[in-house]
Design a protein around this motif. Structure first.
Motif, PDB file in Angstrom:
ATOM      1  N   VAL A   1       0.834  -1.202   0.000  1.00 25.36           N
ATOM      2  CA  VAL A   1       0.000   0.000   0.000  1.00 25.36           C
ATOM      3  C   VAL A   1       0.868   1.250   0.000  1.00 25.36           C
ATOM      4  CG1 VAL A   1      -1.754   1.305   1.275  1.00 25.36           C
ATOM      5  CG2 VAL A   1      -1.853  -1.210   1.220  1.00 25.36           C
ATOM      6  N   PHE A   2       0.529   2.186  -0.897  1.00 24.79           N
ATOM      7  CA  PHE A   2       1.186   3.494  -0.920  1.00 24.79           C
ATOM      8  C   PHE A   2       0.153   4.574  -0.676  1.00 24.79           C
ATOM      9  CE2 PHE A   2       2.790   7.153  -3.622  1.00 24.79           C
ATOM     10  CZ  PHE A   2       3.645   7.639  -2.638  1.00 24.79           C
TER      11      PHE A   2
ATOM     12  N   TYR B   1      -3.045   2.107  -4.130  1.00 19.74           N
ATOM     13  CA  TYR B   1      -2.587   3.489  -4.002  1.00 19.74           C
ATOM     14  C   TYR B   1      -3.749   4.316  -3.504  1.00 19.74           C
ATOM     15  CZ  TYR B   1      -1.144   8.232  -5.304  1.00 19.74           C
ATOM     16  OH  TYR B   1      -0.850   9.583  -5.284  1.00 19.74           O
ATOM     17  N   PHE B   2      -3.590   4.964  -2.348  1.00 15.45           N
ATOM     18  CA  PHE B   2      -4.587   5.894  -1.843  1.00 15.45           C
ATOM     19  C   PHE B   2      -4.166   7.281  -2.296  1.00 15.45           C
ATOM     20  CE2 PHE B   2      -7.306   8.288   0.903  1.00 15.45           C
ATOM     21  CZ  PHE B   2      -8.384   7.451   1.160  1.00 15.45           C
TER      22      PHE B   2
ATOM     23  N   ILE C   1      -6.701   1.788  -7.200  1.00 15.11           N
ATOM     24  CA  ILE C   1      -6.385   3.172  -6.839  1.00 15.11           C
ATOM     25  C   ILE C   1      -7.663   3.828  -6.333  1.00 15.11           C
ATOM     26  CG2 ILE C   1      -5.565   5.415  -7.645  1.00 15.11           C
ATOM     27  CD1 ILE C   1      -3.995   3.972  -9.824  1.00 15.11           C
ATOM     28  N   ALA C   2      -7.660   4.222  -5.061  1.00 15.12           N
ATOM     29  CA  ALA C   2      -8.784   4.939  -4.477  1.00 15.12           C
ATOM     30  C   ALA C   2      -8.472   6.429  -4.540  1.00 15.12           C
ATOM     31  CB  ALA C   2      -9.006   4.500  -3.033  1.00 15.12           C
ATOM     32  N   VAL C   3      -9.255   7.163  -5.316  1.00 13.76           N
ATOM     33  CA  VAL C   3      -8.968   8.587  -5.551  1.00 13.76           C
ATOM     34  C   VAL C   3      -9.784   9.427  -4.578  1.00 13.76           C
ATOM     35  CG1 VAL C   3      -8.870  10.438  -7.248  1.00 13.76           C
ATOM     36  CG2 VAL C   3      -8.549   8.059  -7.978  1.00 13.76           C
ATOM     37  N   CYS C   4      -9.089   9.966  -3.574  1.00 15.27           N
ATOM     38  CA  CYS C   4      -9.717  10.785  -2.544  1.00 15.27           C
ATOM     39  C   CYS C   4      -9.618  12.270  -2.875  1.00 15.27           C
ATOM     40  CB  CYS C   4      -9.045  10.487  -1.206  1.00 15.27           C
ATOM     41  SG  CYS C   4      -9.663  11.451   0.179  1.00 15.27           S
ATOM     42  N   GLY C   5      -8.479  12.688  -3.449  1.00 17.37           N
ATOM     43  CA  GLY C   5      -8.270  14.098  -3.780  1.00 17.37           C
ATOM     44  C   GLY C   5      -7.045  14.261  -4.647  1.00 17.37           C
ATOM     45  N   MET C   6      -6.834  15.476  -5.120  1.00 24.25           N
ATOM     46  CA  MET C   6      -5.669  15.785  -5.962  1.00 24.25           C
ATOM     47  C   MET C   6      -5.181  17.184  -5.619  1.00 24.25           C
ATOM     48  SD  MET C   6      -6.485  14.125  -9.691  1.00 24.25           S
ATOM     49  CE  MET C   6      -6.687  12.342  -9.862  1.00 24.25           C
TER      50      MET C   6
END
Length: 280
Positions: free
Chosen positions: A134-135, A204-205, A226-231
């Motif tokens: 996990v990253f 990848y979080f 890949i869980a996309v929470c924000g950028m």
């Protein structure tokens, strides 16, 4: 932004199901940055209106109530105004605090929106398995630090990135990740990830986007998530950066999914019940 003084009524309108709360703690969260930009195409959350009170998550105490489910003295958390007292006409959106023995500030952290964001993104979207690699980017932030700890509790190998040596030290000495690195000191993010993930990344979080996402895509394992929470690296750019390695989603059969914490509020009670012993 300005601070103004005024007079507030501490009574609910007659016949109303509203509540009046005294705000005890207020949270300042990254998503608010997007609400400060005028969008031609509506975003997932309304833009702030100049001249109106800012709103965000907070911890409050009910001082007046016309709602049968809330009584004076109840402690709650949820969306409230950046003001001393707030009239909430729809208190159904508030969560009662069922563990008042915990520090109330936890309810704008691990027991509030950041905790639920970490829980939902990691377990519902990324779907971890014991032994996963996990990253977590922005791993010392309000959400990232919780994701890293949830991953360790699940039996994963965890690496986090942050933007200062102080934050890296915090990740390693307090939050318990296996390794952490300062991305600002890395000349080649792809090489850095290969150093920490010689066999690739399962989960990848995603909190930052941009160059980090591009490097991660090259290092994902087959059937990674890949869980996309924000950028957050993109929020202040007039022209967002492009991503060049998206074909890795195809060649490695990677699932990349964005999520909003509001879609998971129904699962809120699982967070304090499932992690209460670890939090204590």
């Amino acid at each position: 932004m300005e601070v103004v003084s005024g007079t507030a009524s501490l009574a609910v309108p007659p016949g109303s199901a509203a509540v009046v709360v005294k705000n005890l703690y207020l949270s300042c969260d990254p998503y608010m940055r997007g609400r400060m930009t005028e969008h031609e195409t509506p975003s997932y959350v309304p833009d702030f209106v100049p001249g109106e009170v800012l709103v965000n998550h907070g911890v409050s105490k009910v001082v007046a109530s016309g709602h049968p489910d809330f009584k004076v003295g109840d402690l709650v958390w949820g969306i409230t105004g950046w003001e001393e007292y707030t009239l909430n006409p729809k208190p159904e959106s508030l969560f009662k605090i069922n563990h008042p023995e915990m520090p109330l500030s936890y309810y704008i952290g691990v027991l509030g929106m950041p905790g639920l964001t970490a829980y939902a993104g990691f377990f519902n979207v990324a779907k971890p398995k014991k032994g996963d690699y996990v990253f977590v980017s922005a791993a010392s932030g309000a959400v990232g630090q919780i994701v890293g700890q949830l991953a360790k509790l699940t039996g994963c190998y965890v690496v986090g990135s942050a933007g200062s040596d102080e934050k890296v030290n915090l990740l390693k000495t307090k939050f318990g990740v296996d390794y952490a690195f300062n991305y600002k000191k890395e000349q080649d993010l792809n090489a850095a990830l290969k150093r920490y993930f010689p066999e690739g990344i399962d989960i990848y979080f995603e909190n930052v986007g941009g160059a980090m996402l591009d490097a991660v895509l090259l290092n994902m394992r087959v059937h990674g998530r890949i869980a996309v929470c924000g950028m957050i690296s993109q929020y202040n750019l007039e022209q967002p950066e492009g991503v060049h390695n998206l074909f890795c989603l195809v060649s490695k059969r990677v699932r990349m999914e964005g999520f909003l914490v509001g879609d998971h509020y129904g699962e809120y009670r699982k967070v304090p019940q499932g992690g209460e012993d670890q939090i204590r």
